[in-house]
Design a protein around this motif. Structure first.
Motif, PDB file in Angstrom:
ATOM      1  N   PHE A 299       0.730  -1.251   0.058  1.00 12.09           N
ATOM      2  CA  PHE A 299      -0.268  -0.117  -0.025  1.00 12.09           C
ATOM      3  C   PHE A 299       1.005   1.437   0.031  1.00 12.09           C
ATOM      4  CE2 PHE A 299      -3.955   2.012   0.368  1.00 12.09           C
ATOM      5  CZ  PHE A 299      -3.753   3.374   1.073  1.00 12.09           C
ATOM      6  N   PHE A 300       2.106   1.044   0.622  1.00 13.97           N
ATOM      7  CA  PHE A 300       3.030   2.423   0.684  1.00 13.97           C
ATOM      8  C   PHE A 300       3.222   2.996  -0.660  1.00 13.97           C
ATOM      9  CE2 PHE A 300       7.124   4.269   1.629  1.00 13.97           C
ATOM     10  CZ  PHE A 300       6.570   4.783   2.741  1.00 13.97           C
ATOM     11  N   SER A 301       3.667   2.184  -1.859  1.00 11.83           N
ATOM     12  CA  SER A 301       3.953   2.390  -2.861  1.00 11.83           C
ATOM     13  C   SER A 301       2.542   3.279  -3.712  1.00 11.83           C
ATOM     14  CB  SER A 301       4.799   1.643  -3.795  1.00 11.83           C
ATOM     15  OG  SER A 301       4.154   0.384  -3.783  1.00 11.83           O
ATOM     16  N   LYS A 302       1.482   2.488  -3.514  1.00  9.76           N
ATOM     17  CA  LYS A 302       0.326   2.485  -4.150  1.00  9.76           C
ATOM     18  C   LYS A 302      -0.148   3.972  -3.644  1.00  9.76           C
ATOM     19  CE  LYS A 302      -4.321   0.765  -4.602  1.00  9.76           C
ATOM     20  NZ  LYS A 302      -5.136   0.295  -3.857  1.00  9.76           N
ATOM     21  N   LYS A 303       0.098   4.303  -2.498  1.00  8.08           N
ATOM     22  CA  LYS A 303      -0.218   5.726  -1.765  1.00  8.08           C
ATOM     23  C   LYS A 303       0.562   6.734  -2.411  1.00  8.08           C
ATOM     24  CE  LYS A 303      -1.477   8.050   2.407  1.00  8.08           C
ATOM     25  NZ  LYS A 303      -1.304   7.702   4.100  1.00  8.08           N
ATOM     26  N   ARG A 304       1.629   6.355  -2.497  1.00  7.74           N
ATOM     27  CA  ARG A 304       2.671   7.465  -3.083  1.00  7.74           C
ATOM     28  C   ARG A 304       2.129   7.886  -4.687  1.00  7.74           C
ATOM     29  NH1 ARG A 304       8.824   7.670  -0.908  1.00  7.74           N
ATOM     30  NH2 ARG A 304       8.176   8.269   1.457  1.00  7.74           N
ATOM     31  N   MET A 305       1.906   7.073  -5.438  1.00  5.34           N
ATOM     32  CA  MET A 305       1.601   6.959  -6.813  1.00  5.34           C
ATOM     33  C   MET A 305       0.337   7.793  -6.704  1.00  5.34           C
ATOM     34  SD  MET A 305       2.634   6.652 -10.038  1.00  5.34           S
ATOM     35  CE  MET A 305       1.742   7.089 -11.342  1.00  5.34           C
ATOM     36  N   GLU A 306      -0.877   7.485  -5.919  1.00  2.00           N
ATOM     37  CA  GLU A 306      -1.933   8.377  -5.867  1.00  2.00           C
ATOM     38  C   GLU A 306      -1.737   9.697  -5.683  1.00  2.00           C
ATOM     39  OE1 GLU A 306      -4.891   4.617  -4.249  1.00  2.00           O
ATOM     40  OE2 GLU A 306      -4.097   6.286  -2.682  1.00  2.00           O
ATOM     41  N   GLN A 307      -0.646   9.981  -4.584  1.00  2.00           N
ATOM     42  CA  GLN A 307      -0.243  11.398  -4.682  1.00  2.00           C
ATOM     43  C   GLN A 307       0.397  12.139  -5.571  1.00  2.00           C
ATOM     44  OE1 GLN A 307       2.114  10.805  -0.906  1.00  2.00           O
ATOM     45  NE2 GLN A 307       0.363  10.941   0.602  1.00  2.00           N
ATOM     46  N   HIS A 308       1.094  11.196  -6.357  1.00  2.72           N
ATOM     47  CA  HIS A 308       1.745  11.823  -7.732  1.00  2.72           C
ATOM     48  C   HIS A 308       0.565  12.144  -8.829  1.00  2.72           C
ATOM     49  CE1 HIS A 308       5.713  10.993  -6.615  1.00  2.72           C
ATOM     50  NE2 HIS A 308       5.894   9.681  -6.731  1.00  2.72           N
ATOM     51  N   THR A 309      -0.309  11.351  -8.916  1.00  4.12           N
ATOM     52  CA  THR A 309      -1.266  11.674  -9.749  1.00  4.12           C
ATOM     53  C   THR A 309      -2.198  12.686  -9.223  1.00  4.12           C
ATOM     54  OG1 THR A 309      -1.497   9.120 -10.235  1.00  4.12           O
ATOM     55  CG2 THR A 309      -3.374  10.335 -11.034  1.00  4.12           C
ATOM     56  N   PHE A 310      -2.298  12.939  -7.932  1.00  5.44           N
ATOM     57  CA  PHE A 310      -3.106  14.006  -7.459  1.00  5.44           C
ATOM     58  C   PHE A 310      -2.487  15.306  -7.833  1.00  5.44           C
ATOM     59  CE2 PHE A 310      -3.426  17.269  -4.018  1.00  5.44           C
ATOM     60  CZ  PHE A 310      -4.993  17.529  -4.096  1.00  5.44           C
ATOM     61  N   TRP A 311      -1.028  15.349  -7.665  1.00  5.13           N
ATOM     62  CA  TRP A 311      -0.515  16.530  -7.674  1.00  5.13           C
ATOM     63  C   TRP A 311      -0.381  16.678  -9.347  1.00  5.13           C
ATOM     64  CZ3 TRP A 311      -0.296  20.066  -4.596  1.00  5.13           C
ATOM     65  CH2 TRP A 311      -0.395  19.669  -3.068  1.00  5.13           C
ATOM     66  N   LEU A 312      -0.001  15.918 -10.113  1.00 11.84           N
ATOM     67  CA  LEU A 312      -0.270  16.176 -11.729  1.00 11.84           C
ATOM     68  C   LEU A 312      -1.472  17.111 -11.975  1.00 11.84           C
ATOM     69  CD1 LEU A 312       1.008  15.516 -14.376  1.00 11.84           C
ATOM     70  CD2 LEU A 312      -0.243  13.421 -14.427  1.00 11.84           C
ATOM     71  N   HIS A 313      -2.475  16.338 -11.749  1.00  5.83           N
ATOM     72  CA  HIS A 313      -3.763  16.966 -12.115  1.00  5.83           C
ATOM     73  C   HIS A 313      -4.001  18.211 -11.304  1.00  5.83           C
ATOM     74  CE1 HIS A 313      -5.078  13.711 -14.375  1.00  5.83           C
ATOM     75  NE2 HIS A 313      -4.859  12.768 -13.441  1.00  5.83           N
ATOM     76  N   GLN A 314      -3.819  18.379 -10.264  1.00  5.58           N
ATOM     77  CA  GLN A 314      -3.635  19.574  -9.428  1.00  5.58           C
ATOM     78  C   GLN A 314      -2.931  20.694 -10.202  1.00  5.58           C
ATOM     79  OE1 GLN A 314      -5.857  19.786  -6.716  1.00  5.58           O
ATOM     80  NE2 GLN A 314      -5.702  21.887  -6.828  1.00  5.58           N
ATOM     81  N   THR A 315      -1.844  20.531 -10.467  1.00  5.34           N
ATOM     82  CA  THR A 315      -1.042  21.460 -11.163  1.00  5.34           C
ATOM     83  C   THR A 315      -1.412  21.899 -12.507  1.00  5.34           C
ATOM     84  OG1 THR A 315       1.137  20.309 -10.072  1.00  5.34           O
ATOM     85  CG2 THR A 315       1.458  21.951 -11.981  1.00  5.34           C
ATOM     86  N   ILE A 316      -1.988  20.904 -13.470  1.00  3.57           N
ATOM     87  CA  ILE A 316      -2.441  21.257 -14.626  1.00  3.57           C
ATOM     88  C   ILE A 316      -3.745  22.058 -14.168  1.00  3.57           C
ATOM     89  CG2 ILE A 316      -3.888  20.052 -16.432  1.00  3.57           C
ATOM     90  CD1 ILE A 316      -2.070  17.740 -16.210  1.00  3.57           C
ATOM     91  N   GLU A 317      -4.781  21.685 -13.496  1.00  3.09           N
ATOM     92  CA  GLU A 317      -5.818  22.529 -13.209  1.00  3.09           C
ATOM     93  C   GLU A 317      -5.669  24.428 -12.917  1.00  3.09           C
ATOM     94  OE1 GLU A 317      -8.462  19.835 -11.207  1.00  3.09           O
ATOM     95  OE2 GLU A 317      -8.048  18.443 -12.476  1.00  3.09           O
TER      96      GLU A 317
ATOM     97  N   THR B 346      10.423  11.110 -13.828  1.00  6.79           N
ATOM     98  CA  THR B 346       9.894  12.599 -13.663  1.00  6.79           C
ATOM     99  C   THR B 346       9.019  12.751 -12.576  1.00  6.79           C
ATOM    100  OG1 THR B 346       8.947  14.367 -15.032  1.00  6.79           O
ATOM    101  CG2 THR B 346       8.022  12.228 -14.971  1.00  6.79           C
ATOM    102  N   THR B 347       8.973  14.105 -12.217  1.00  4.00           N
ATOM    103  CA  THR B 347       8.183  14.758 -11.090  1.00  4.00           C
ATOM    104  C   THR B 347       6.688  15.057 -11.560  1.00  4.00           C
ATOM    105  OG1 THR B 347       8.571  16.904 -11.248  1.00  4.00           O
ATOM    106  CG2 THR B 347      10.086  15.762  -9.997  1.00  4.00           C
ATOM    107  N   PRO B 348       5.946  14.924 -10.945  1.00  2.00           N
ATOM    108  CA  PRO B 348       4.297  15.240 -11.294  1.00  2.00           C
ATOM    109  C   PRO B 348       4.353  16.824 -11.773  1.00  2.00           C
ATOM    110  CG  PRO B 348       4.234  14.305  -9.135  1.00  2.00           C
ATOM    111  CD  PRO B 348       5.911  14.637  -9.544  1.00  2.00           C
ATOM    112  N   PHE B 349       5.195  17.562 -11.250  1.00  2.00           N
ATOM    113  CA  PHE B 349       5.100  18.969 -11.612  1.00  2.00           C
ATOM    114  C   PHE B 349       5.815  19.187 -13.171  1.00  2.00           C
ATOM    115  CE2 PHE B 349       5.462  18.877  -7.275  1.00  2.00           C
ATOM    116  CZ  PHE B 349       4.049  19.474  -6.863  1.00  2.00           C
ATOM    117  N   ALA B 350       6.949  18.502 -13.256  1.00  4.16           N
ATOM    118  CA  ALA B 350       7.663  18.466 -14.760  1.00  4.16           C
ATOM    119  C   ALA B 350       6.642  17.778 -15.606  1.00  4.16           C
ATOM    120  CB  ALA B 350       8.793  17.786 -14.274  1.00  4.16           C
TER     121      ALA B 350
END
Lengths: 361, 361
Positions: A299-317, B346-350
């Motif tokens: 679950f550890f890496s799964k949660k990190r990947m979810e956080q990455h995805t969250f920040w990717l979309h957050q930054t885009i929006e 890569t990072t979510p921001f990049a």
């Protein structure tokens, strides 16, 4: 620590001394490094990976800069550091002022650093962007911890938006990981949405509380209880102990409002006294138990990947919005459309359609 | 009501009869209007403004359509209706299934309609977009109210997104106002974010509750208590009355968690029994008191303008996002970038920066 020769030898003279460190190691190496101002991104990344905290500080300064040149260099350093990351345990710690956060972090931090594990302490403080003050100030709040050679403390990143502060903190985490810090604390006072932001960048989220009737309702109201992996009721000592035990019951009841977390973890409520150093070891055991369970069940890496995805979309929006609203034509027309809505000449939906058409042209 | 001659005279024969209406007026005028299938937007708007509910239903059907031609016509009708709007009181009513919502709406609605005020009942039901069922179904749930000539009931708009359902409901409100409806109820079962959506389109938000220990915590948790202008504890009758009184105390305590509303209104907790028709008049008095105060202090129009602004931005942001994520290049690259993030390349921001660059080219 810096790998420059003069620094290294100067430090080694102090290694065996059991008294508190009185020399400011950071200041010494800062002085010695002063001449090498123009580090290339390669040199910076190499130094960081070798554990050089001076290089780490420089890179974080680049990450925090608003100068586009610095940001480009920061991205280069980050890219080179990325392969060395993801080896840390990130712990979010929040609590209102007066809850004893500094003393708690100092006690928990010493517990880690005295076991020769490297600890970095970062902070997210959205209020600092207004007051220009920084949450960790001059590190005086955590004197003992700041002098521990295994500990790196970085004052809060300032910024005009919580999104900006979040990016800076997340990238600082990456740099700290590359620099070999096994544990990373991210502290926040809980202004605005800062708990949510910190929660979305850490592995374990710890909520510090005081005993006080009704306080659990505030936590439910603000949606903070839901985020917690552990609630620690601090200052559970002296006359306060009985109240703290009562608060523990109340918080346990509040936790039952929420469905179990996706990883099956059931948040716990613990009592501590940071000044009397009681309960700190139990907190540490709990965090280790959580990490063990999270890693075992991947679950550890799964949660990190979810956080990455969250920040990717957050930054885009965030960027889509700021691009749109900063468009000169939109700026002008927006005002006109709002007036038209107020005068019953158009609907919000028709106005939106019109404004969007300006940009797609 | 339709202004067609035969209909008018047929109706007038019934005017003096005190017994319940047994003829379905809507069905009669529907039949009589059947031949005029191709209403122009001018004719539709004119008929709506004159109070023709058949034209109103047609226009709402256009608003709900996914056919671009229909939507264009809907926008024309809306534009023509706009000058006749903003004269209603919009009341949001929410409560979980089993709380007695239909009986309550029927009791409160009859109170209004029997005072010869025109009432429209709309519904926001995001679940209907999944189940294809509609919250007000065939109006059988509110039989008495549905037969009242002063009342117009429209089943829930379906849609693929809450944003879409919200637009349709808001535009239906505009049409109902132009059609002369003084009171508009917007009902929701409270699935997902539907309470927030309804709250942002009404003047007064009423939360229906049952007596039940701990239920106020759920309300705090979901952020619903914060939205309420009044909390009505229904089914306060028989053996349940004592519990209802206890619940009133609990909800009053929960309301104290929140700062006063910007307009200074302090939400009230009331007890009703919709089946025994007790307390309904008190609810009505409270709503009238609120509206009086809100209009006197010009908070009424201010709140509506805030809601307009909210929906303008909401619509823009929804569209910006869907335009971006539906871009073919982005769709392809998004997957690649997520993989690169997962592999620490890569990072979510990049990644966000890269994806945004694809669109701005």
């Amino acid at each position: 620590m810096s790998k420059n020769k003069p620094h290294k030898s100067a430090l080694s003279k102090h290694e065996g001394v059991s008294q508190n460190e009185t020399t400011n190691r950071a200041a010494i190496s800062k002085f010695l490094n002063k001449r090498n101002k123009d580090f290339s991104s390669d040199a910076l990344a190499n130094a960081i990976v070798k554990g050089d905290t001076i290089a780490l500080s420089r890179a974080i300064t680049l990450v925090e800069s608003t100068n586009p040149k610095h940001l480009q260099k920061a991205n280069e350093v980050l890219a080179k550091c990325l392969p060395y990351t993801n080896n840390s345990i990130r712990i979010g710690i929040t609590g209102v002022p007066g809850v004893g956060k500094s003393t708690f972090i100092e006690a928990l931090g010493n517990n880690i650093a005295n076991n020769s594990s490297k600890l970095a302490v970062l902070a997210v403080d959205p209020s600092s962007s207004i007051t220009k003050g920084s949450i960790l100030g001059d590190k005086t709040r955590m004197e003992q911890l700041a002098n521990n050679p295994n500990v790196y403390i970085r004052p809060s990143a300032a910024g005009t938006s919580l999104g900006g502060v979040a990016r800076k903190t997340r990238e600082s985490i990456i740099l700290c990981e590359a620099c070999g810090f096994k544990y990373i604390f991210v502290e926040t006072v809980g202004v605005g949405q800062s708990e949510t932001v910190v929660h979305s960048m850490v592995d374990f989220f710890l909520l510090l509380k005081l005993a006080g009737a009704g306080d659990e309702l505030q936590g439910i109201k603000r949606g903070i209880i839901e985020l917690a992996d552990a609630i620690v009721i601090n200052k559970a000592d002296g006359n306060n102990f009985k109240n703290a035990q009562k608060a523990k019951v109340e918080f346990n009841r509040a936790l039952h409002l929420y469905p179990p977390k996706p990883n099956g973890w059931v948040p716990k409520v613990l009592l501590t006294s940071a000044t009397e150093s009681t309960g700190i070891d139990k907190v540490w055991e709990l965090i280790e138990m959580y990490v063990d369970q999270a890693k075992k069940e991947s679950f550890f890496s799964k949660k990190r990947m979810e956080q990455h995805t969250f920040w990717l979309h957050q930054t885009i929006e965030d960027r889509l919005k700021s691009n749109f609203y900063n468009n000169e034509q939109v700026k002008k027309a927006l005002h006109e459309q709002l007036t038209a809505i107020e005068n019953n000449q158009t609907t919000p939906f028709a106005a939106a359609q019109y404004l969007l058409s300006l940009v797609s042209k």
